[in-house]
Design an enzyme around this catalytic site. Structure first.
Site, short mmCIF file in Angstrom:
data_model
loop_
_atom_site.label_atom_id
_atom_site.label_comp_id
_atom_site.label_asym_id
_atom_site.label_seq_id
_atom_site.Cartn_x
_atom_site.Cartn_y
_atom_site.Cartn_z
N LYS A 277 -41.19 24.77 14.40
CA LYS A 277 -42.10 25.92 14.36
C LYS A 277 -42.76 26.06 15.73
O LYS A 277 -43.95 25.85 15.88
CB LYS A 277 -43.18 25.69 13.31
CG LYS A 277 -42.68 25.65 11.89
CD LYS A 277 -43.87 25.50 10.93
CE LYS A 277 -43.41 25.28 9.51
NZ LYS A 277 -44.53 24.95 8.62
N SER B 152 -48.50 28.82 5.12
CA SER B 152 -49.14 29.39 6.30
C SER B 152 -48.33 30.56 6.84
O SER B 152 -48.90 31.57 7.26
CB SER B 152 -49.27 28.33 7.40
OG SER B 152 -50.12 27.30 6.97
N ARG C 215 -44.94 22.21 -3.50
CA ARG C 215 -45.18 23.53 -4.09
C ARG C 215 -44.16 23.89 -5.14
O ARG C 215 -44.47 24.42 -6.18
CB ARG C 215 -45.13 24.60 -2.99
CG ARG C 215 -46.38 24.67 -2.19
CD ARG C 215 -46.18 25.48 -0.96
NE ARG C 215 -45.39 24.73 -0.01
CZ ARG C 215 -45.39 24.96 1.29
NH1 ARG C 215 -46.11 25.96 1.78
NH2 ARG C 215 -44.69 24.22 2.11
N HIS D 254 -53.61 23.89 1.30
CA HIS D 254 -53.80 22.63 2.02
C HIS D 254 -55.12 21.96 1.59
O HIS D 254 -55.16 20.75 1.35
CB HIS D 254 -53.92 22.87 3.53
CG HIS D 254 -52.69 23.38 4.21
ND1 HIS D 254 -52.69 24.48 5.03
CD2 HIS D 254 -51.41 22.92 4.22
CE1 HIS D 254 -51.48 24.68 5.51
NE2 HIS D 254 -50.68 23.76 5.04
P1 ADP Z 1 -46.83 25.40 5.68
O1 ADP Z 1 -45.52 25.12 4.97
O2 ADP Z 1 -47.78 26.18 4.85
O3 ADP Z 1 -46.65 25.91 7.08
P2 ADP Z 1 -47.59 22.81 6.72
O4 ADP Z 1 -46.39 22.57 7.54
O5 ADP Z 1 -48.88 22.91 7.44
O6 ADP Z 1 -47.53 24.05 5.77
O7 ADP Z 1 -47.64 21.77 5.54
C1 ADP Z 1 -48.41 20.63 5.47
C2 ADP Z 1 -48.32 20.04 4.08
O8 ADP Z 1 -49.04 20.85 3.17
C3 ADP Z 1 -46.91 19.94 3.48
O9 ADP Z 1 -46.84 18.74 2.74
C4 ADP Z 1 -46.82 21.12 2.56
O10 ADP Z 1 -45.92 20.89 1.50
C5 ADP Z 1 -48.24 21.17 2.05
N1 ADP Z 1 -48.63 22.48 1.58
C6 ADP Z 1 -48.68 23.62 2.27
N2 ADP Z 1 -49.10 24.65 1.49
C7 ADP Z 1 -49.30 24.11 0.25
C8 ADP Z 1 -49.70 24.63 -1.02
N3 ADP Z 1 -49.95 25.93 -1.16
N4 ADP Z 1 -49.79 23.78 -2.06
C9 ADP Z 1 -49.49 22.48 -1.90
N5 ADP Z 1 -49.10 21.93 -0.75
C10 ADP Z 1 -49.00 22.72 0.32
#
Ligand code: ADP
Length: 162
Positions: A42, A129, A92, A18
């Site tokens: 979630k 996460s 990703r 993130h």
């Molecule tokens: P997660 O899927 O890790 O629970 P979130 O719902 O908090 O993540 O995702 C928020 C944003 O961050 C989304 O656009 C997700 O694609 C992006 N994101 C999460 N992890 C990564 C990563 N390792 N690399 C690039 N983008 C990411």
């Protein structure tokens, strides 16, 4: 006019993946609003909204143009209320793409707001996460995946459970 973009996510907890996306996006907009959502899919979150906001605040303190806010409801309404003209998402892998494309098109249709995709740095492309929580829960080493403050907080949280 100042450019304002939203970076929505659950950030439960914030990972280095993130932070990488946010740091890179922050160079392209005057203000980035990190919008912490209570994602209906979630429901069982590990950290409260306030804890997630606090961790994000610590991990992003080096960036001057970031605001962290809570968000519920329709993202495009939140964007309009905050004067945001763009949404930034991290991509990703191909598996993210189909859903993200659909969301981006829906948001465009609803409001005219464009979504900008930032490709993950390869060293973080496997990071999520939920996977970090899974590893930390069973005592695995997550030091290369999350900032130190998050690592400590995960350790505290899971030691409470045992
Ligand atoms: P997660 O899927 O890790 O629970 P979130 O719902 O908090 O993540 O995702 C928020 C944003 O961050 C989304 O656009 C997700 O694609 C992006 N994101 C999460 N992890 C990564 C990563 N390792 N690399 C690039 N983008 C990411």
């Amino acid at each position: 006019m100042a450019s304002i973009a939203l970076v929505p996510g659950s950030f439960d907890p914030v990972t280095l993946g993130h932070i990488d996306i946010i740091e890179r996006a922050a160079r392209h907009f005057d203000t980035l609003i990190v919008a912490v959502i209570r994602n209906p899919q979630k429901t069982a979150s590990l950290f409260t909204l306030e804890e997630r906001q606090e961790l994000l605040g610590e991990c992003l303190a080096h960036l001057p143009n970031i605001r962290i806010e809570f968000f519920k409801g329709l993202l495009v309404e939140f964007a309009k209320d905050h004067g945001a003209s763009a949404i930034v998402k991290g991509l990703r892998a191909v598996s993210d793409f189909e859903y993200e494309l659909q969301m981006a098109q829906m948001n465009q249709r609803l409001s005219g707001i464009d979504t900008f995709f930032v490709s993950t740095s390869p060293q973080y492309s496997f990071l999520s996460s939920s996977l970090v929580k899974e590893v930390a829960r069973f005592g695995g080493d997550v030091s290369s995946m999350v900032p130190e403050v998050v690592q400590r907080r995960l350790g505290d949280r899971f030691s409470e459970d045992t």
